[in-house]
Design a protein around this motif. Structure first.
Motif, short mmCIF file in Angstrom:
data_model
loop_
_atom_site.label_atom_id
_atom_site.label_comp_id
_atom_site.label_asym_id
_atom_site.label_seq_id
_atom_site.Cartn_x
_atom_site.Cartn_y
_atom_site.Cartn_z
N THR A 47 31.61 -35.94 -17.54
CA THR A 47 31.14 -34.68 -18.12
C THR A 47 31.19 -34.81 -19.64
OG1 THR A 47 31.87 -33.36 -16.24
CG2 THR A 47 31.65 -32.22 -18.35
N LEU A 48 30.12 -34.38 -20.28
CA LEU A 48 30.02 -34.38 -21.73
C LEU A 48 30.41 -33.00 -22.25
CD1 LEU A 48 29.10 -35.68 -24.44
CD2 LEU A 48 26.77 -34.90 -23.89
N VAL A 49 31.43 -32.95 -23.09
CA VAL A 49 31.88 -31.71 -23.70
C VAL A 49 31.40 -31.75 -25.16
CG1 VAL A 49 33.84 -30.24 -24.31
CG2 VAL A 49 33.89 -31.59 -22.18
N LEU A 50 30.37 -30.95 -25.44
CA LEU A 50 29.82 -30.86 -26.78
C LEU A 50 30.53 -29.72 -27.51
CD1 LEU A 50 26.05 -31.16 -25.83
CD2 LEU A 50 27.43 -32.87 -27.03
N VAL A 51 31.21 -30.05 -28.59
CA VAL A 51 32.02 -29.08 -29.31
C VAL A 51 31.30 -28.66 -30.59
CG1 VAL A 51 34.28 -28.65 -30.37
CG2 VAL A 51 34.08 -30.20 -28.40
N PHE A 52 31.12 -27.35 -30.72
CA PHE A 52 30.47 -26.77 -31.89
C PHE A 52 31.45 -25.79 -32.52
CE2 PHE A 52 27.16 -27.98 -28.97
CZ PHE A 52 26.20 -28.58 -29.78
N HIS A 53 32.31 -26.30 -33.36
CA HIS A 53 33.28 -25.44 -34.04
C HIS A 53 33.23 -25.77 -35.53
CE1 HIS A 53 36.81 -23.29 -35.24
NE2 HIS A 53 37.03 -22.88 -34.00
N PRO A 54 32.90 -24.78 -36.36
CA PRO A 54 32.76 -25.04 -37.80
C PRO A 54 34.03 -25.53 -38.48
CG PRO A 54 31.76 -22.95 -37.20
CD PRO A 54 32.51 -23.43 -36.00
N SER A 55 35.20 -25.25 -37.90
CA SER A 55 36.45 -25.72 -38.52
C SER A 55 37.49 -26.00 -37.43
CB SER A 55 36.97 -24.68 -39.52
OG SER A 55 37.12 -23.43 -38.89
N SER A 89 27.20 -33.93 -16.21
CA SER A 89 27.29 -32.51 -16.53
C SER A 89 27.50 -32.36 -18.03
CB SER A 89 28.46 -31.86 -15.79
OG SER A 89 28.31 -32.00 -14.40
N VAL A 90 27.13 -31.18 -18.54
CA VAL A 90 27.25 -30.91 -19.97
C VAL A 90 27.93 -29.55 -20.15
CG1 VAL A 90 25.98 -30.49 -22.12
CG2 VAL A 90 25.17 -32.22 -20.50
N VAL A 91 28.88 -29.50 -21.07
CA VAL A 91 29.54 -28.25 -21.43
C VAL A 91 29.34 -28.02 -22.92
CG1 VAL A 91 31.76 -27.04 -21.56
CG2 VAL A 91 31.24 -28.49 -19.59
N LEU A 92 28.91 -26.82 -23.25
CA LEU A 92 28.79 -26.41 -24.65
C LEU A 92 30.02 -25.58 -24.97
CD1 LEU A 92 25.04 -25.25 -24.61
CD2 LEU A 92 25.93 -27.50 -25.23
N GLN A 110 44.94 -25.54 -19.27
CA GLN A 110 45.02 -26.15 -17.94
C GLN A 110 43.92 -25.61 -17.03
OE1 GLN A 110 49.06 -25.25 -16.88
NE2 GLN A 110 49.88 -26.91 -18.14
N ASP A 111 43.64 -24.31 -17.12
CA ASP A 111 42.55 -23.72 -16.34
C ASP A 111 41.20 -24.29 -16.76
OD1 ASP A 111 44.39 -22.14 -14.98
OD2 ASP A 111 43.96 -20.32 -16.16
N TYR A 112 41.07 -24.57 -18.04
CA TYR A 112 39.82 -25.15 -18.55
C TYR A 112 39.57 -26.51 -17.90
CZ TYR A 112 36.37 -26.76 -22.03
OH TYR A 112 35.25 -27.24 -22.67
N VAL A 113 40.57 -27.34 -17.82
CA VAL A 113 40.40 -28.66 -17.19
C VAL A 113 40.05 -28.49 -15.71
CG1 VAL A 113 41.57 -30.81 -16.57
CG2 VAL A 113 41.79 -29.89 -18.88
N ARG A 114 40.68 -27.54 -15.04
CA ARG A 114 40.32 -27.27 -13.64
C ARG A 114 38.86 -26.81 -13.54
NH1 ARG A 114 45.80 -26.11 -13.27
NH2 ARG A 114 45.65 -23.94 -13.91
N PHE A 115 38.45 -25.95 -14.47
CA PHE A 115 37.07 -25.48 -14.53
C PHE A 115 36.11 -26.67 -14.68
CE2 PHE A 115 33.56 -24.44 -17.46
CZ PHE A 115 32.89 -23.46 -16.75
N LEU A 116 36.42 -27.57 -15.61
CA LEU A 116 35.58 -28.73 -15.83
C LEU A 116 35.51 -29.62 -14.58
CD1 LEU A 116 36.67 -29.80 -19.42
CD2 LEU A 116 34.59 -28.60 -18.77
N SER A 117 36.62 -29.79 -13.93
CA SER A 117 36.64 -30.68 -12.76
C SER A 117 35.86 -30.10 -11.58
CB SER A 117 38.08 -31.00 -12.34
OG SER A 117 38.72 -29.86 -11.83
#
Length: 179
Positions: free
Chosen positions: A3-11, A60-63, A170-177
């Motif tokens: 899974t590709l996690v594309l991170v868009f955070h200005p800082s 899969s891709v996550v923004l 931890q919930d985020y990783v479960r969500f991704l999986s």
């Protein structure tokens, strides 16, 4: 496929929630590729071919981004405008996202109870994210539910914030999986 996690955070360096999520995701490099788009293109000049190749190399891709003035950060909008090109993401021959699972992972500074029809802002986070739903449908992606962390502005001043954030990571990783 990963899974590709594309991170868009200005800082991202000053972020608490987004950074904590990424720390948890980074523990499983065999499953996830983290691509910090802001770090890759500090001048805002996106290498479209590189971004398209990254998408094509993943299942899969996550923004991932903070909700920014009730919208997405500017670089994410620019990424969508440039990377989701005609002939690649849509239109004749544009099938790069057909059947590809795509999800959003967002942090909201505002508390969840304020993102309700009866809440302070009289709108839901789902309503704010609706343009992404339409975009993903347009390019034929398999849209997945979004993942959210609310109340990021509260930060350390909120009692139990660190624990709540840790559970969220931890919930985020479960969500991704589960994508």
């Amino acid at each position: 496929m990963k899974t590709l996690v594309l991170v868009f955070h200005p800082s991202i360096g000053t972020s608490v929630a987004n950074r904590r999520w990424l720390q948890e995701v980074a523990l499983q490099p065999q499953r996830y590729t983290i691509h910090d788009v802001q770090q890759a293109y500090p001048d805002g000049q996106i290498d479209v071919a590189r971004e398209q190749a990254l998408v094509e190399a993943h299942g899969s891709v996550v923004l991932q981004f903070p909700v920014y003035w009730f919208n997405c950060p500017p670089l994410l909008k620019k990424w969508l405008d440039e990377v989701l090109a005609h002939g690649w993401a849509y239109g004749t021959g544009g099938n790069a996202f057909r059947g590809r699972k795509v999800a959003l992972a967002v942090t909201a500074g505002i508390r969840e109870q304020d993102f309700t029809p009866q809440g302070k802002w009289r709108t839901t986070l789902a309503q704010l994210l609706a343009p992404f739903d339409v975009t993903l449908a347009y390019i034929g992606a398999e849209k997945r539910p979004f993942f959210a962390f609310y109340g990021a502005e509260d930060g350390p001043s909120e009692q139990g914030y660190a624990e709540r954030l840790g559970r969220s990571a931890q919930d985020y990783v479960r969500f991704l999986s589960a994508l």
